[in-house]
Design a protein around this motif. Structure first.
Motif, short mmCIF file in Angstrom:
data_model
loop_
_atom_site.label_atom_id
_atom_site.label_comp_id
_atom_site.label_asym_id
_atom_site.label_seq_id
_atom_site.Cartn_x
_atom_site.Cartn_y
_atom_site.Cartn_z
N ALA A 97 -28.80 -4.17 10.94
CA ALA A 97 -27.84 -4.57 10.09
C ALA A 97 -28.20 -4.43 8.72
N LEU A 98 -29.20 -4.67 8.32
CA LEU A 98 -29.56 -4.38 6.88
C LEU A 98 -29.77 -3.13 6.47
N PHE A 213 -22.48 -7.72 6.71
CA PHE A 213 -23.21 -6.48 6.27
C PHE A 213 -22.12 -5.46 6.67
N ILE A 216 -19.72 -5.43 3.70
CA ILE A 216 -20.24 -4.60 2.49
C ILE A 216 -20.24 -2.91 2.48
N ASP A 217 -20.60 -2.62 3.90
CA ASP A 217 -20.46 -0.98 4.08
C ASP A 217 -19.30 -0.66 3.82
N THR A 235 -24.72 4.31 2.43
CA THR A 235 -26.01 3.41 2.94
C THR A 235 -26.95 3.32 1.59
N SER A 238 -25.05 0.63 -0.67
CA SER A 238 -24.83 -0.50 -0.13
C SER A 238 -26.17 -1.54 0.32
N MET A 239 -27.17 -0.75 0.56
CA MET A 239 -28.43 -1.34 0.98
C MET A 239 -29.02 -2.38 -0.07
N LYS A 242 -26.73 -5.63 0.32
CA LYS A 242 -27.08 -5.98 1.53
C LYS A 242 -28.28 -6.88 1.40
N PHE A 246 -28.52 -11.00 1.49
CA PHE A 246 -29.69 -11.78 2.40
C PHE A 246 -30.30 -12.62 1.63
#
Length: 265
Positions: A97-98, A213, A216-217, A235, A238-239, A242, A246
């Motif tokens: 998910a991350l 998550f 967010i994507d 990706t 967004s990482m 994320k 977190f």
């Protein structure tokens, strides 16, 4: 000392499963009638002699064969009959998910799952230590009674974590008669029902972890498309968000605490 108690308790758990459930006990090799008994005065020889069921000790070669067979299947049996399955699946889904491929690495995830499993299974391990290991070490009970008590402790843990619908499913498949109490459920039915229930619970928890998550994507992908940056991978953008989310919500503490509390009965 705790580690020794856990290893000995784990061995008693596996032996308890094999002795409590006749269907699994048949997998043990029977002592040949012509083989001379071997007694070297050790606890292993006496234990193997009692496991054979006819009061005679197994030959040394058969003792080694049984011991090596137990050592081969011991890790998988212990892991599948404890809280490890649910924990490692949830941690793996969290990593996906991350958007992280190998961070944390597999060794770290397995270590976290093992330590958290020890924390969750500590009451059961303490019961096995008090009810089976200590009395057997003092010579108050036999090996058969020790493994029987250990099997009952593990049986109670699995019954509390297993859904009734899963138990009914495998009971119907086995064409078993209705059980009056939960203690009457044999291991041959309880084990697959417990694993199935653990998988279902793990994926339910993983779905709840994926939702924030995923949002967010979607937001990042929509923003990049609106800006005309369709060639830029969402990706990569967004990482960091994320990871920031977190860390801000103290994700590791929430995840580990939620997993531990999910086993509360």
């Amino acid at each position: 000392m705790r580690a020794n108690h856990f290893l000995i308790g784990a061995g008693l758990l596996v032996a308890g499963v094999m002795l409590v459930d006749p269907a699994l006990a048949q997998a043990l090799p029977a002592a040949p009638p012509a083989a001379p008994p071997v007694d070297n005065g050790g606890a292993l020889t006496r234990a193997m002699g009692q496991i054979s069921g006819d009061g005679r000790s197994l030959s040394l070669s058969l003792q080694i064969l049984v011991l090596m067979s137990l050592l081969t299947v011991l890790p998988s049996l212990i892991l599948m009959m404890t809280s490890f399955t649910r924990i490692i699946i949830v941690l793996s889904l969290l990593r996906q998910a991350l958007g992280l491929q190998q961070t944390p690495p597999n060794q770290v995830l397995v270590g976290l799952a093992l330590f958290l499993s020890l924390f969750v299974m500590r009451p059961a391990i303490d019961q096995i230590n008090g009810m089976a290991f200590d009395p057997y070490g003092k010579g108050q009970i036999s090996i058969e009674e020790a493994v029987g008590r250990s099997g009952k402790v593990l049986h109670g843990f699995m019954v509390k974590q297993t859904r009734e619908t899963d138990l009914k499913l495998f009971a119907n498949l086995a064409e078993a008669p209705p059980f009056r109490t939960a203690a009457d459920v044999p291991f041959s039915i309880l084990l697959p029902a417990f694993v199935t229930s653990e998988l279902k619970t793990a994926f339910q928890i993983g779905f709840m972890i994926f939702l924030p998550f995923l949002i967010i994507d979607l937001v990042v992908a929509s923003t990049l498309m609106a800006l005309g940056m369709m060639m830029l991978s969402p990706t990569i953008i967004s990482m960091p968000f994320k990871l920031l989310l977190f860390v801000l919500v103290d994700g590791w503490a929430l995840t580990m605490g939620s997993l531990a509390s999910s086993f509360a009965t």
